[in-house]
Design an enzyme around this catalytic site. Structure first.
Site, PDB file in Angstrom:
ATOM      1  N   GLU A  11     -87.641  48.171  -4.388  1.00 15.85           N
ATOM      2  CA  GLU A  11     -86.954  47.624  -5.554  1.00 15.85           C
ATOM      3  C   GLU A  11     -87.475  46.227  -5.865  1.00 15.85           C
ATOM      4  O   GLU A  11     -87.790  45.888  -7.018  1.00 15.85           O
ATOM      5  CB  GLU A  11     -85.453  47.593  -5.271  1.00 15.85           C
ATOM      6  N   ASP A 198     -73.773  57.846  -0.297  1.00 14.75           N
ATOM      7  CA  ASP A 198     -73.048  58.760   0.586  1.00 14.75           C
ATOM      8  C   ASP A 198     -71.560  58.595   0.320  1.00 14.75           C
ATOM      9  O   ASP A 198     -71.140  57.748  -0.469  1.00 14.75           O
ATOM     10  CB  ASP A 198     -73.375  58.476   2.060  1.00 14.75           C
TER      11      ASP A 198
END
Length: 232
Positions: A11, A198
């Site tokens: 990123e 998650d």
């Protein structure tokens, strides 16, 4: 100048590649990339994992670079059924769930002798991120909510239930509230952006390389759109 703290090396690399007039300084074992992003001055850095790294990084952005806004991006575990893998959470505030001084009369999460339980994100940054995300990432859902942080990876259903019941959090991770605290103490507007990886209970499986690539694409697009729009 805006400070951008990225969680993932890929990123940071994508943001760095989009910058012009880049110079690099290493401080506290962190590489700070200073330059022009979308026509505006910016500093991009990867803090490393955990609250101490995140707090140190934010303080350097304040002391050395004089940033007047901080945006932190990364991944998190969802604490609410309505928030699914791939969605994005934008912080309304941040709180350190692993602080416990109840023996001295403080509620769970309260840092002793601090004047606030949670650190509020900047409303202008939040509104800008929400609008920009809908424009550049129309394929994903975006939520506002409380981001919980602690030096723990949450993968236990009972711990997740406790976090929801105690703090009413939307997601949990390991850096945002430390960035929030450092920004709060320095009077710097901040926002935490989290892509959900998650469900924070060990129940969900995900093709992580595929998820990571999509998450980076979404957060980089969001950051670049925000920088273009904000006047700092």
């Amino acid at each position: 100048m805006i400070g951008i703290i990225g969680a993932m090396e890929e990123e940071v690399n994508q943001l760095k590649e989009a910058m012009e007039e880049v110079s690099v300084e290493t401080k506290a074992s962190m590489d700070f990339f200073r330059g022009i992003l979308e026509g505006r001055p910016a500093v991009v850095v990867r803090s490393g994992i955990g609250k101490v790294n995140a707090g140190i990084c934010t303080q350097i952005l304040s002391d050395v670079y004089g940033v007047n806004a901080v945006v932190n991006t990364g991944i998190a575990g969802s604490l609410q059924a309505r928030i699914n893998i791939g969605d994005i959470v934008l912080s309304t505030d941040t709180l350190q769930h692993d602080v416990e001084a109840e023996a001295f009369g403080y509620p769970a999460g309260q840092i002793p002798r601090m004047d606030t339980l949670a650190f509020p994100a900047d409303g202008r940054l939040l509104a800008c991120a929400e609008e920009c995300c809908s424009l550049v990432n129309p394929d994903i859902r975006t939520f506002r909510g409380r981001v919980l942080s602690g030096d723990q990876f949450i993968a236990d259903g009972k711990k997740k239930e406790w976090l929801v019941k105690t703090f009413d959090g939307c997601c949990t991770e390991m850096e945002g509230a430390a960035i929030g605290q450092a920004a709060y103490l320095n009077g710097i507007p901040f926002l935490v952006v989290r892509a959900i990886s998650d469900k924070a209970d060990g129940s969900a499986s995900v093709d992580y390389p595929e998820f990571e690539a999509k998450a980076i694409s979404h957060t980089v697009a969001l950051i670049r759109a925000m920088v273009r729009r904000l006047e700092l």
